[in-house]
Design a protein around this motif. Structure first.
Motif, PDB file in Angstrom:
ATOM      1  N   LEU A 274      14.535  -7.822  -5.642  1.00 13.89           N
ATOM      2  CA  LEU A 274      13.363  -7.003  -5.327  1.00 13.89           C
ATOM      3  C   LEU A 274      12.911  -7.202  -3.883  1.00 13.89           C
ATOM      4  O   LEU A 274      12.390  -6.273  -3.262  1.00 13.89           O
ATOM      5  N   SER A 275      13.122  -8.395  -3.337  1.00 11.72           N
ATOM      6  CA  SER A 275      12.857  -8.600  -1.906  1.00 11.72           C
ATOM      7  C   SER A 275      13.808  -7.746  -1.076  1.00 11.72           C
ATOM      8  O   SER A 275      13.404  -7.125  -0.085  1.00 11.72           O
TER       9      SER A 275
ATOM     10  N   ILE B 299      14.728  -2.671   2.109  1.00 12.76           N
ATOM     11  CA  ILE B 299      15.477  -1.426   2.314  1.00 12.76           C
ATOM     12  C   ILE B 299      14.551  -0.199   2.363  1.00 12.76           C
ATOM     13  O   ILE B 299      14.716   0.682   3.214  1.00 12.76           O
ATOM     14  N   ILE B 300      13.568  -0.164   1.459  1.00 13.51           N
ATOM     15  CA  ILE B 300      12.791   1.075   1.316  1.00 13.51           C
ATOM     16  C   ILE B 300      11.446   1.054   2.044  1.00 13.51           C
ATOM     17  O   ILE B 300      10.811   2.108   2.157  1.00 13.51           O
TER      18      ILE B 300
ATOM     19  N   LYS C 288       0.819  -1.227   0.000  1.00  7.56           N
ATOM     20  CA  LYS C 288       0.000   0.000   0.000  1.00  7.56           C
ATOM     21  C   LYS C 288       0.849   1.271   0.000  1.00  7.56           C
ATOM     22  O   LYS C 288       0.453   2.305   0.544  1.00  7.56           O
ATOM     23  N   ASN C 289       2.034   1.195  -0.603  1.00  7.33           N
ATOM     24  CA  ASN C 289       2.949   2.331  -0.670  1.00  7.33           C
ATOM     25  C   ASN C 289       3.233   2.615  -2.144  1.00  7.33           C
ATOM     26  O   ASN C 289       3.949   1.850  -2.802  1.00  7.33           O
ATOM     27  N   CYS C 290       2.682   3.714  -2.651  1.00  5.89           N
ATOM     28  CA  CYS C 290       2.773   3.997  -4.089  1.00  5.89           C
ATOM     29  C   CYS C 290       4.202   4.287  -4.532  1.00  5.89           C
ATOM     30  O   CYS C 290       4.658   3.757  -5.547  1.00  5.89           O
ATOM     31  N   SER C 291       4.925   5.130  -3.791  1.00  3.89           N
ATOM     32  CA  SER C 291       6.283   5.491  -4.210  1.00  3.89           C
ATOM     33  C   SER C 291       7.219   4.289  -4.166  1.00  3.89           C
ATOM     34  O   SER C 291       8.030   4.081  -5.082  1.00  3.89           O
ATOM     35  N   ALA C 292       7.097   3.456  -3.114  1.00  2.00           N
ATOM     36  CA  ALA C 292       7.926   2.254  -3.034  1.00  2.00           C
ATOM     37  C   ALA C 292       7.590   1.291  -4.170  1.00  2.00           C
ATOM     38  O   ALA C 292       8.480   0.678  -4.760  1.00  2.00           O
ATOM     39  N   SER C 293       6.317   1.188  -4.489  1.00  2.00           N
ATOM     40  CA  SER C 293       5.887   0.295  -5.574  1.00  2.00           C
ATOM     41  C   SER C 293       6.433   0.755  -6.916  1.00  2.00           C
ATOM     42  O   SER C 293       6.828  -0.064  -7.754  1.00  2.00           O
ATOM     43  N   LEU C 294       6.488   2.077  -7.119  1.00  2.00           N
ATOM     44  CA  LEU C 294       7.056   2.610  -8.361  1.00  2.00           C
ATOM     45  C   LEU C 294       8.536   2.280  -8.476  1.00  2.00           C
ATOM     46  O   LEU C 294       9.013   1.893  -9.548  1.00  2.00           O
ATOM     47  N   ILE C 295       9.253   2.428  -7.364  1.00  2.00           N
ATOM     48  CA  ILE C 295      10.700   2.132  -7.365  1.00  2.00           C
ATOM     49  C   ILE C 295      10.948   0.648  -7.623  1.00  2.00           C
ATOM     50  O   ILE C 295      11.788   0.272  -8.445  1.00  2.00           O
ATOM     51  N   ILE C 296      10.209  -0.202  -6.930  1.00  2.00           N
ATOM     52  CA  ILE C 296      10.393  -1.650  -7.077  1.00  2.00           C
ATOM     53  C   ILE C 296      10.005  -2.109  -8.473  1.00  2.00           C
ATOM     54  O   ILE C 296      10.692  -2.931  -9.088  1.00  2.00           O
TER      55      ILE C 296
END
Length: 201
Positions: A193-194, A199-200, A161-169
């Motif tokens: 990716l794990s 990390i983030i 449920k984290n948009c910015s982290a999802s974009l980075i991953i």
């Protein structure tokens, strides 16, 4: 049969093989759910499956047909795998096991889902809709890469449920998928990716 008919038939066979092969990829998405119920049992079963498949492949290369296993391997193998040990199932299983052992389940789940959906859907989209080939990627397509990004982003967001982290991953997953790693992407995608998720997040 005309030359266009031969090409069309070969394309159908190629896509059918890819659908079957990637359906195995997609099935790996159930592993995190099973691990929630019995983590160590699933790890043991995956390890046994890896050892059993490797033994069956050894027998197949020696000319001994193993019922069902050899047929599934033949149906899922690519042209580059002819007369060789088919590594795809080995690296798929090894990638899932490694991510699960190295990282807590919430992070490993993100990596495994990226492998199941991102890598799986990328190849199918590339074969079905890929018209624009990307340079220096050994035939990867824009359609496949964008599908990979979208699939990883959605699966990751549903997990964290984290948009910015999802974009980075998702961006990292798309980049890894673009690399000419062949079957080794089955290991790099879930593990890296794990790690990135840990990390983030």
């Amino acid at each position: 049969m005309t030359s266009s008919g031969v090409v069309s038939r070969q394309r159908v066979i190629l896509i059918t093989k890819e659908v079957f092969r990637k359906s195995i990829h997609l099935c790996s998405c159930i592993v995190p759910f099973l691990m929630e119920k019995s983590y160590y049992l699933v790890l043991v079963l995956l390890s046994l499956a890896l050892a059993f498949y490797s033994f069956c492949e050894y027998l197949r290369l020696k000319g001994k047909v193993v019922p069902l296993i050899s047929a599934v391997t033949a149906a899922a193998s690519r042209k580059r795998d002819e007369n060789r040990f088919v590594l795809g199932p080995v690296t798929l299983c090894a990638g899932i096991i490694t991510a699960s052992v190295l990282f807590e389940l919430p992070y490993a789940r993100i990596g495994i889902f990226a492998l199941a959906f991102g890598d799986g859907i990328a190849s199918l989209a590339g074969k079905l809709f890929g018209k624009v080939h990307l340079p220096l990627t050994q035939g990867k397509t824009a359609a496949g890469s964008l599908s990979c990004f979208a699939a990883i982003f959605i699966s990751c967001y549903l997990c964290c449920k984290n948009c910015s982290a999802s974009l980075i991953i998702a961006s990292a997953g798309m980049f890894i998928e673009l690399l000419p790693l062949k079957d080794l992407d089955n290991i790099f995608i879930p593990v890296l990716l794990s790690l990135l998720a840990k990390i983030i997040l």
